[in-house]
Enzyme design. Structure first.
Site, PDB file in Angstrom:
ATOM      1  N   LYS A   1       0.839  -1.206   0.000  1.00 27.22           N
ATOM      2  CA  LYS A   1       0.000   0.000   0.000  1.00 27.22           C
ATOM      3  C   LYS A   1       0.864   1.241   0.000  1.00 27.22           C
ATOM      4  O   LYS A   1       0.618   2.186  -0.749  1.00 27.22           O
ATOM      5  CB  LYS A   1      -0.913   0.031   1.236  1.00 27.22           C
ATOM      6  CG  LYS A   1      -2.234  -0.649   1.016  1.00 27.22           C
ATOM      7  CD  LYS A   1      -3.290  -0.125   1.983  1.00 27.22           C
ATOM      8  CE  LYS A   1      -4.648  -0.696   1.618  1.00 27.22           C
ATOM      9  NZ  LYS A   1      -5.683  -0.370   2.571  1.00 27.22           N
TER      10      LYS A   1
ATOM     11  N   LYS B   1      -3.282 -14.632  -8.180  1.00 31.09           N
ATOM     12  CA  LYS B   1      -3.688 -15.384  -6.988  1.00 31.09           C
ATOM     13  C   LYS B   1      -5.181 -15.182  -6.734  1.00 31.09           C
ATOM     14  O   LYS B   1      -5.669 -14.047  -6.838  1.00 31.09           O
ATOM     15  CB  LYS B   1      -2.881 -14.855  -5.788  1.00 31.09           C
ATOM     16  CG  LYS B   1      -3.213 -15.539  -4.474  1.00 31.09           C
ATOM     17  CD  LYS B   1      -2.808 -14.697  -3.270  1.00 31.09           C
ATOM     18  CE  LYS B   1      -3.986 -14.523  -2.407  1.00 31.09           C
ATOM     19  NZ  LYS B   1      -4.072 -14.329  -1.080  1.00 31.09           N
TER      20      LYS B   1
ATOM     21  N   LYS C   1     -10.203 -12.547  -2.400  1.00 31.77           N
ATOM     22  CA  LYS C   1     -11.402 -11.707  -2.271  1.00 31.77           C
ATOM     23  C   LYS C   1     -11.131 -10.319  -2.820  1.00 31.77           C
ATOM     24  O   LYS C   1     -11.978  -9.707  -3.440  1.00 31.77           O
ATOM     25  CB  LYS C   1     -11.755 -11.520  -0.794  1.00 31.77           C
ATOM     26  CG  LYS C   1     -12.367 -12.703  -0.121  1.00 31.77           C
ATOM     27  CD  LYS C   1     -12.337 -12.514   1.395  1.00 31.77           C
ATOM     28  CE  LYS C   1     -11.863 -13.759   2.076  1.00 31.77           C
ATOM     29  NZ  LYS C   1     -11.149 -13.568   3.323  1.00 31.77           N
TER      30      LYS C   1
HETATM   31  P1  ADP Z   1      -8.052 -13.521   0.680  1.00 28.91           P
HETATM   32  O1  ADP Z   1      -6.701 -13.337   0.012  1.00 28.91           O
HETATM   33  O2  ADP Z   1      -9.094 -13.960  -0.277  1.00 28.91           O
HETATM   34  O3  ADP Z   1      -8.473 -12.314   1.489  1.00 28.91           O
HETATM   35  P2  ADP Z   1      -7.478 -14.662   3.240  1.00 28.91           P
HETATM   36  O4  ADP Z   1      -6.417 -13.641   3.382  1.00 28.91           O
HETATM   37  O5  ADP Z   1      -8.683 -14.524   4.107  1.00 28.91           O
HETATM   38  O6  ADP Z   1      -7.893 -14.719   1.692  1.00 28.91           O
HETATM   39  O7  ADP Z   1      -6.847 -16.104   3.422  1.00 28.91           O
HETATM   40  C1  ADP Z   1      -7.193 -17.051   4.406  1.00 28.91           C
HETATM   41  C2  ADP Z   1      -6.305 -18.274   4.241  1.00 28.91           C
HETATM   42  O8  ADP Z   1      -6.452 -18.815   2.914  1.00 28.91           O
HETATM   43  C3  ADP Z   1      -4.803 -17.954   4.380  1.00 28.91           C
HETATM   44  O9  ADP Z   1      -4.155 -19.058   4.963  1.00 28.91           O
HETATM   45  C4  ADP Z   1      -4.357 -17.766   2.961  1.00 28.91           C
HETATM   46  O10 ADP Z   1      -2.985 -17.978   2.789  1.00 28.91           O
HETATM   47  C5  ADP Z   1      -5.187 -18.820   2.259  1.00 28.91           C
HETATM   48  N1  ADP Z   1      -5.396 -18.421   0.862  1.00 28.91           N
HETATM   49  C6  ADP Z   1      -6.120 -17.359   0.415  1.00 28.91           C
HETATM   50  N2  ADP Z   1      -6.080 -17.281  -0.918  1.00 28.91           N
HETATM   51  C7  ADP Z   1      -5.299 -18.319  -1.342  1.00 28.91           C
HETATM   52  C8  ADP Z   1      -4.874 -18.785  -2.613  1.00 28.91           C
HETATM   53  N3  ADP Z   1      -5.253 -18.168  -3.721  1.00 28.91           N
HETATM   54  N4  ADP Z   1      -4.069 -19.863  -2.672  1.00 28.91           N
HETATM   55  C9  ADP Z   1      -3.667 -20.519  -1.541  1.00 28.91           C
HETATM   56  N5  ADP Z   1      -4.044 -20.120  -0.303  1.00 28.91           N
HETATM   57  C10 ADP Z   1      -4.850 -19.047  -0.193  1.00 28.91           C
END
Ligand code: ADP
Ligand code: TRP
Length: 333
Positions: free
Chosen positions: A121, A200, A203
């Site tokens: 950021k 990747k 959300k």
């Molecule tokens: P987002 O990136 O969608 O906000 P979170 O940060 O809430 O997801 O991630 C929650 C868990 O899921 C973490 O352990 C994160 O590393 C895993 N995770 C999220 N997106 C991925 C992805 N695309 N591939 C592998 N693991 C993921």
């Protein structure tokens, strides 16, 4: 699970997900699948909803409240057995925030300045708040408060677990060896699940395939995976396609070889692959989706699971915080 093979004693496992949106395939394969495996392997497992972390991106009280209980129901529906692991809300463990403060006082600024959430950021010139800057210290407190050995997460969280180790070491060097140094657990095949656009899945990129969206929406999300304009007849490189890495998640080695061959030989259209992903998705998550619907009408059950989970976690967090206070010279009542 290879991480356990040379560790005879029971391990303590912890991980959390921010309830800031709907769970997606990346969350399942990158995190929840491993949560379930550790639980089934009879380790001491603590899985929570990181609702204080979610405040760094979601400022809508009623929505956060609903998403928090909803994500707890998602965990249970996906197969995390609340009788074999503790499922709780981060906010139900007040010791987490207390430990976080104490940890901030041994954490060098430079360590946090290097952390990617804040750094990205800052580099884009987007103003960030103190919550985002301090986020890795709160995550360290989540992990250290239960003296965890392993933290199953996706690749994007590896840095935060390493920072947790650094912070624990700063603390231990200052006050004595009270904190356990954790290790991340990141199976390479699911370390980074790609999204519909090849980045990747996240959300925040609006490129997800949601686990519990309506069937029409799931189909629409799968059918909107970005592809090139190659004709059905053309041979295709599976590793350059956005479809194969997603399909692969649902396939064993034999099936992977079959699809790789179909991609390379030509005559495979993208629609057929999308349909295969949709079918695999429904086959794999159909039972969880049905269970999730049932849980909708059982909010008291979900609340009871969370209450029990918090009680279990506090059996570890309270004694740890008392030791930490004592070491730092803060009186215990
Ligand atoms: P987002 O990136 O969608 O906000 P979170 O940060 O809430 O997801 O991630 C929650 C868990 O899921 C973490 O352990 C994160 O590393 C895993 N995770 C999220 N997106 C991925 C992805 N695309 N591939 C592998 N693991 C993921
Ligand atoms: N920061 C993690 C994420 O965004 C969520 C999280 C908070 C977490 N505290 C944690 C993960 C402790 C593992 C352990 O995905």
């Amino acid at each position: 699970m290879q991480a356990m093979s040379n560790t005879p004693a029971k391990m303590t496992i912890v991980s959390g997900i921010q309830p800031s949106g709907n769970l997606h395939l990346g969350n399942y394969f990158g995190a929840v699948q491993q949560f379930i495996q550790f639980t089934e392997a009879d380790q001491d497992c603590y899985y929570f909803l990181a609702n204080y972390h979610a405040l760094t991106s979601l400022r809508d009280g009623p929505r956060l409240h609903a998403l928090t209980r909803g994500t707890a129901a998602d965990y249970i529906a996906l197969g995390l057995n609340p009788d074999r692991c503790s499922i709780y809300l981060q906010s139900d463990i007040p010791e987490v925030c207390e430990l976080q403060w104490i940890l901030t006082t041994v954490t060098p600024m430079g360590l946090l300045e290097r952390c990617h959430a804040y750094k990205d950021k800052a580099q884009q010139g987007i103003p960030s708040d103190h919550g985002l800057f301090a986020y890795p210290v709160l995550m360290a407190a989540d992990i250290l408060i239960v003296s965890a050995n392993r933290v199953p997460v996706g690749q994007d969280q590896k840095q935060h677990v390493e920072v947790t180790r650094d912070i624990a070491q700063y603390f231990n060097n200052t006050y004595g060896d009270l904190l356990t140094l954790p290790e991340p657990y990141i199976p390479q095949s699911v370390a980074t699940v790609p999204g519909r656009d090849g980045r990747k899945m996240s959300k925040s990129y609006n490129n997800t395939i949601e686990l519990f969206a309506g069937e029409t929406e799931v189909r629409q999300q799968i059918y909107s995976i970005v592809t090139d304009s190659a004709s059905v007849a053309e041979p295709k490189d599976p590793d350059k396609s956005n479809l194969y890495p997603i399909l692969k998640l649902f396939c064993n080695l034999e099936e992977q070889a079959y699809w790789q061959d179909r991609f390379r030989s030509g005559g495979l259209g993208y629609r057929e692959v999308k349909q295969a992903i949709f079918e695999r998705f429904m086959e794999k998550f159909g039972p969880a989706r049905a269970r999730r619907k049932e849980l909708e009408s059982q909010p008291e059950y979900v609340d009871a699971v969370l209450k029990r989970g918090a009680e279990q976690a506090r059996k570890l967090s309270l004694p740890l915080v008392r030791k930490v206070r004592e070491a730092a010279g803060i009186p215990n009542l």
